[in-house]
Design a protein around this motif. Structure first.
Motif, PDB file in Angstrom:
ATOM      1  N   PRO A   1       1.949  59.355 -20.171  1.00  0.00           N
ATOM      2  CA  PRO A   1       3.111  58.481 -19.937  1.00  0.00           C
ATOM      3  C   PRO A   1       4.234  58.676 -20.951  1.00  0.00           C
ATOM      4  CG  PRO A   1       1.096  57.238 -19.621  1.00  0.00           C
ATOM      5  CD  PRO A   1       0.697  58.566 -20.196  1.00  0.00           C
ATOM      6  N   LEU A   2       3.899  59.076 -22.172  1.00  0.00           N
ATOM      7  CA  LEU A   2       4.948  59.327 -23.171  1.00  0.00           C
ATOM      8  C   LEU A   2       5.851  60.461 -22.714  1.00  0.00           C
ATOM      9  CD1 LEU A   2       2.979  59.002 -26.542  1.00  0.00           C
ATOM     10  CD2 LEU A   2       4.511  57.320 -25.491  1.00  0.00           C
ATOM     11  N   GLY A   3       5.277  61.480 -22.099  1.00  0.00           N
ATOM     12  CA  GLY A   3       6.077  62.578 -21.568  1.00  0.00           C
ATOM     13  C   GLY A   3       6.894  62.146 -20.366  1.00  0.00           C
ATOM     14  N   GLU A   4       6.304  61.307 -19.530  1.00  0.00           N
ATOM     15  CA  GLU A   4       6.994  60.849 -18.320  1.00  0.00           C
ATOM     16  C   GLU A   4       8.180  59.947 -18.655  1.00  0.00           C
ATOM     17  OE1 GLU A   4       3.670  59.065 -16.420  1.00  0.00           O
ATOM     18  OE2 GLU A   4       2.670  61.003 -16.072  1.00  0.00           O
ATOM     19  N   LEU A   5       8.116  59.254 -19.790  1.00  0.00           N
ATOM     20  CA  LEU A   5       9.193  58.343 -20.178  1.00  0.00           C
ATOM     21  C   LEU A   5      10.245  58.999 -21.073  1.00  0.00           C
ATOM     22  CD1 LEU A   5       7.008  55.190 -20.864  1.00  0.00           C
ATOM     23  CD2 LEU A   5       8.713  55.417 -19.048  1.00  0.00           C
ATOM     24  N   ARG A   6      10.036  60.270 -21.419  1.00  0.00           N
ATOM     25  CA  ARG A   6      10.961  60.963 -22.317  1.00  0.00           C
ATOM     26  C   ARG A   6      12.397  60.934 -21.803  1.00  0.00           C
ATOM     27  NH1 ARG A   6      11.974  64.950 -26.153  1.00  0.00           N
ATOM     28  NH2 ARG A   6       9.874  64.766 -26.982  1.00  0.00           N
ATOM     29  N   SER A   7      12.612  61.219 -20.528  1.00  0.00           N
ATOM     30  CA  SER A   7      13.978  61.317 -20.009  1.00  0.00           C
ATOM     31  C   SER A   7      14.737  60.005 -20.165  1.00  0.00           C
ATOM     32  CB  SER A   7      13.974  61.755 -18.544  1.00  0.00           C
ATOM     33  OG  SER A   7      13.275  60.815 -17.735  1.00  0.00           O
ATOM     34  N   ILE A   8      14.053  58.879 -19.962  1.00  0.00           N
ATOM     35  CA  ILE A   8      14.698  57.571 -20.130  1.00  0.00           C
ATOM     36  C   ILE A   8      15.071  57.352 -21.589  1.00  0.00           C
ATOM     37  CG2 ILE A   8      14.334  55.067 -20.008  1.00  0.00           C
ATOM     38  CD1 ILE A   8      12.593  55.555 -17.551  1.00  0.00           C
ATOM     39  N   ARG A   9      14.184  57.709 -22.503  1.00  0.00           N
ATOM     40  CA  ARG A   9      14.449  57.533 -23.928  1.00  0.00           C
ATOM     41  C   ARG A   9      15.610  58.418 -24.372  1.00  0.00           C
ATOM     42  NH1 ARG A   9       8.759  58.164 -26.874  1.00  0.00           N
ATOM     43  NH2 ARG A   9       9.905  57.228 -28.610  1.00  0.00           N
ATOM     44  N   VAL A  10      15.659  59.628 -23.837  1.00  0.00           N
ATOM     45  CA  VAL A  10      16.753  60.543 -24.170  1.00  0.00           C
ATOM     46  C   VAL A  10      18.084  59.975 -23.693  1.00  0.00           C
ATOM     47  CG1 VAL A  10      17.740  62.804 -23.636  1.00  0.00           C
ATOM     48  CG2 VAL A  10      15.331  62.620 -24.283  1.00  0.00           C
ATOM     49  N   GLU A  11      18.105  59.435 -22.475  1.00  0.00           N
ATOM     50  CA  GLU A  11      19.342  58.861 -21.936  1.00  0.00           C
ATOM     51  C   GLU A  11      19.793  57.648 -22.733  1.00  0.00           C
ATOM     52  OE1 GLU A  11      19.942  58.360 -17.715  1.00  0.00           O
ATOM     53  OE2 GLU A  11      18.283  59.736 -17.303  1.00  0.00           O
ATOM     54  N   LEU A  12      18.838  56.824 -23.183  1.00  0.00           N
ATOM     55  CA  LEU A  12      19.203  55.634 -23.965  1.00  0.00           C
ATOM     56  C   LEU A  12      19.717  56.028 -25.351  1.00  0.00           C
ATOM     57  CD1 LEU A  12      16.291  53.152 -23.167  1.00  0.00           C
ATOM     58  CD2 LEU A  12      18.629  53.084 -22.293  1.00  0.00           C
ATOM     59  N   GLY A  13      19.105  57.028 -25.953  1.00  0.00           N
ATOM     60  CA  GLY A  13      19.568  57.522 -27.245  1.00  0.00           C
ATOM     61  C   GLY A  13      19.344  56.582 -28.408  1.00  0.00           C
ATOM     62  N   MET A  14      18.427  55.637 -28.269  1.00  0.00           N
ATOM     63  CA  MET A  14      18.174  54.672 -29.344  1.00  0.00           C
ATOM     64  C   MET A  14      16.672  54.437 -29.492  1.00  0.00           C
ATOM     65  SD  MET A  14      19.161  51.022 -27.543  1.00  0.00           S
ATOM     66  CE  MET A  14      20.804  51.528 -27.094  1.00  0.00           C
ATOM     67  N   ARG A  15      16.308  53.762 -30.565  1.00  0.00           N
ATOM     68  CA  ARG A  15      14.907  53.394 -30.766  1.00  0.00           C
ATOM     69  C   ARG A  15      14.452  52.455 -29.654  1.00  0.00           C
ATOM     70  NH1 ARG A  15      12.003  54.083 -35.118  1.00  0.00           N
ATOM     71  NH2 ARG A  15      10.790  52.234 -34.606  1.00  0.00           N
ATOM     72  N   THR A  16      13.178  52.582 -29.294  1.00  0.00           N
ATOM     73  CA  THR A  16      12.561  51.636 -28.362  1.00  0.00           C
ATOM     74  C   THR A  16      11.212  51.218 -28.936  1.00  0.00           C
ATOM     75  OG1 THR A  16      11.264  53.223 -27.064  1.00  0.00           O
ATOM     76  CG2 THR A  16      13.603  52.958 -26.458  1.00  0.00           C
ATOM     77  N   VAL A  17      10.531  50.335 -28.239  1.00  0.00           N
ATOM     78  CA  VAL A  17       9.206  49.906 -28.666  1.00  0.00           C
ATOM     79  C   VAL A  17       8.250  51.089 -28.757  1.00  0.00           C
ATOM     80  CG1 VAL A  17       8.500  49.375 -26.280  1.00  0.00           C
ATOM     81  CG2 VAL A  17       7.351  48.237 -28.191  1.00  0.00           C
ATOM     82  N   LEU A  18       8.515  52.150 -28.007  1.00  0.00           N
ATOM     83  CA  LEU A  18       7.641  53.320 -28.030  1.00  0.00           C
ATOM     84  C   LEU A  18       7.732  54.093 -29.346  1.00  0.00           C
ATOM     85  CD1 LEU A  18       8.005  54.755 -24.410  1.00  0.00           C
ATOM     86  CD2 LEU A  18       6.235  53.250 -25.316  1.00  0.00           C
ATOM     87  N   ASN A  19       8.847  53.968 -30.061  1.00  0.00           N
ATOM     88  CA  ASN A  19       8.973  54.664 -31.343  1.00  0.00           C
ATOM     89  C   ASN A  19       7.915  54.194 -32.336  1.00  0.00           C
ATOM     90  OD1 ASN A  19      11.703  55.126 -30.075  1.00  0.00           O
ATOM     91  ND2 ASN A  19      11.992  56.276 -31.962  1.00  0.00           N
ATOM     92  N   THR A  20       7.479  52.951 -32.179  1.00  0.00           N
ATOM     93  CA  THR A  20       6.386  52.441 -33.012  1.00  0.00           C
ATOM     94  C   THR A  20       5.038  52.680 -32.344  1.00  0.00           C
ATOM     95  OG1 THR A  20       7.773  50.724 -34.008  1.00  0.00           O
ATOM     96  CG2 THR A  20       5.389  50.372 -34.075  1.00  0.00           C
ATOM     97  N   ALA A  21       4.925  52.357 -31.057  1.00  0.00           N
ATOM     98  CA  ALA A  21       3.637  52.429 -30.362  1.00  0.00           C
ATOM     99  C   ALA A  21       3.050  53.836 -30.356  1.00  0.00           C
ATOM    100  CB  ALA A  21       3.786  51.906 -28.933  1.00  0.00           C
ATOM    101  N   GLU A  22       3.901  54.852 -30.155  1.00  0.00           N
ATOM    102  CA  GLU A  22       3.389  56.227 -30.056  1.00  0.00           C
ATOM    103  C   GLU A  22       2.750  56.704 -31.364  1.00  0.00           C
ATOM    104  OE1 GLU A  22       6.788  58.514 -28.933  1.00  0.00           O
ATOM    105  OE2 GLU A  22       7.900  58.071 -30.767  1.00  0.00           O
ATOM    106  N   LYS A  23       3.137  56.100 -32.474  1.00  0.00           N
ATOM    107  CA  LYS A  23       2.593  56.501 -33.766  1.00  0.00           C
ATOM    108  C   LYS A  23       1.222  55.881 -34.038  1.00  0.00           C
ATOM    109  CE  LYS A  23       5.673  56.051 -37.105  1.00  0.00           C
ATOM    110  NZ  LYS A  23       6.814  55.440 -37.851  1.00  0.00           N
ATOM    111  N   LEU A  24       0.800  54.947 -33.176  1.00  0.00           N
ATOM    112  CA  LEU A  24      -0.433  54.196 -33.419  1.00  0.00           C
ATOM    113  C   LEU A  24      -1.478  54.387 -32.326  1.00  0.00           C
ATOM    114  CD1 LEU A  24       1.325  50.968 -34.707  1.00  0.00           C
ATOM    115  CD2 LEU A  24      -0.123  52.478 -36.075  1.00  0.00           C
ATOM    116  N   VAL A  25      -1.345  55.445 -31.542  1.00  0.00           N
ATOM    117  CA  VAL A  25      -2.316  55.694 -30.477  1.00  0.00           C
ATOM    118  C   VAL A  25      -3.681  56.034 -31.072  1.00  0.00           C
ATOM    119  CG1 VAL A  25      -2.866  57.120 -28.468  1.00  0.00           C
ATOM    120  CG2 VAL A  25      -0.506  56.415 -28.879  1.00  0.00           C
TER     121      VAL A  25
END
Length: 339
Positions: free
Chosen positions: A163-187
């Motif tokens: 899912p992190l790969g699937e959500l990449r395009s949305i994060r790129v378009e937003l261009g800002m930190r999201t909750v995933l910037n923290t969550a992905e580091k704690l998998v």
């Protein structure tokens, strides 16, 4: 529908409220499970960013990320969680440090992806590609076998947690930190008992300390490191939060205390320059500042994991290993296995 939770977190500065753990878990399932639209996901991320995520919301997103990821007790060691948006101005000390730790008998898990917003810096993936390693196309079995042979596991996060790969395009378009910037580091792909976690702002220390405790780590060190990474500074003191048994305490780690304070050279960092600096210090002919930085970071991490009784003992152990060439031998073997 995600809109139910979007209405709660997106009511503006005064009207927005934190979601409960169960509510946030439902929202995370909708987002990571592909059951929400890109517009809904983007709006939710922005609303959370404005409101600021609570500990319960972060915990929920971490647990859902973990549920969607491949995780196995591959090695009992330390998870080094640095920023997935990379670095622009600082040396990647955590990379050569991993091989010092492995040589000392402390397995290390590193993880990352291609660069992300907001920093768009160099990432571990860039360094590996420069070293001739395409981890994104390495099989899971090969990565695990290499970790078992060397003590260093690298996880391409978007492959092991799709899912992190699937959500990449949305994060790129937003261009800002999201909750995933923290969550992905704690998998926590290898069920590590020890966590080293980098933050940018000291205002999140307490929140991250609570989160690391709730996620069940035996010991954790939250580091306000270089560019928000887990790497301690070598030219000045670093603020850290030490977490164990539900207790968190502020600790200032000053390289001058150990006779290591050194001013790093100005470098135009590229992936090639990072690899060159890392390999030079492992060979024993690197810049003193980078060597000292790896010694300090190794010592603190060995102490955190109980492999050294003190930071001083950790420094003595780390220097002996570097002088004997054991980390270099492990790094060379690691590269050969993954190429």
């Amino acid at each position: 529908m995600l809109t139910k939770w979007l209405k709660e977190v997106g009511r503006g500065k005064r009207g927005a409220r934190d979601l409960s753990y169960e509510e946030a878990k439902d929202a995370a399932e909708l987002i990571l499970g592909g059951k929400a639209t890109p517009a809904q996901i983007g709006a939710f991320f922005i609303a959370e960013r404005i409101k600021m995520e609570s500990v319960e919301e972060l915990e929920a997103f971490v647990h859902v990320c973990r549920a969607h990821a491949f995780r196995a007790p591959i090695q009992k060691g330390m998870d080094c969680s640095g920023p997935y948006d990379g670095r622009k101005k600082s040396f990647f000390a955590t990379f050569p440090t991993a091989f010092v730790l492995a040589a000392a008998g402390l397995p290390v898990t590193l993880h990352g992806s291609g660069s992300l917003p907001p920093k768009w810096g160099l990432t571990l993936q860039d360094l590996l590609l420069e070293a001739g390693i395409d981890a994104n196309h390495a099989s899971r079995e090969k990565l695990v076998e290499t970790a078992q042979a060397t003590g260093v596991l690298y996880v391409p996060a978007e492959k092991w947690c799709p899912p992190l790969g699937e959500l990449r395009s949305i994060r790129v378009e937003l261009g800002m930190r999201t909750v995933l910037n923290t969550a992905e580091k704690l998998v926590d792909y290898s069920h590590s008992p020890y966590l080293l976690f980098g933050v940018f702002h000291n205002t999140v220390f307490e929140r991250m300390a609570k989160l690391s405790e709730r996620l069940g780590y035996e010991r954790a060190l939250i580091v306000q490191g270089m560019e928000g990474s887990e790497d301690l500074y070598i030219e000045r003191p670093t603020r850290t939060y030490y977490v164990q048994n539900g207790q968190a305490s502020m600790q200032i780690i000053d390289p001058d205390t150990y006779g290591l304070e050194t001013l790093p050279p100005e470098v135009e960092w590229t992936a090639a320059a990072q690899i060159e600096a890392a390999e030079a210090l492992l060979r024993g002919d690197g810049h003193l500042a980078f060597t000292n930085q790896v010694l300090l970071n190794s010592a603190v991490r060995l102490h955190l994991a109980g492999k050294a009784d003190s930071i001083e003992q950790g420094l003595y152990l780390s220097k002996g290993l570097l002088d004997d060439g054991e980390p270099l031998a492990l790094y060379t073997k690691w590269k050969e296995l993954l190429r």
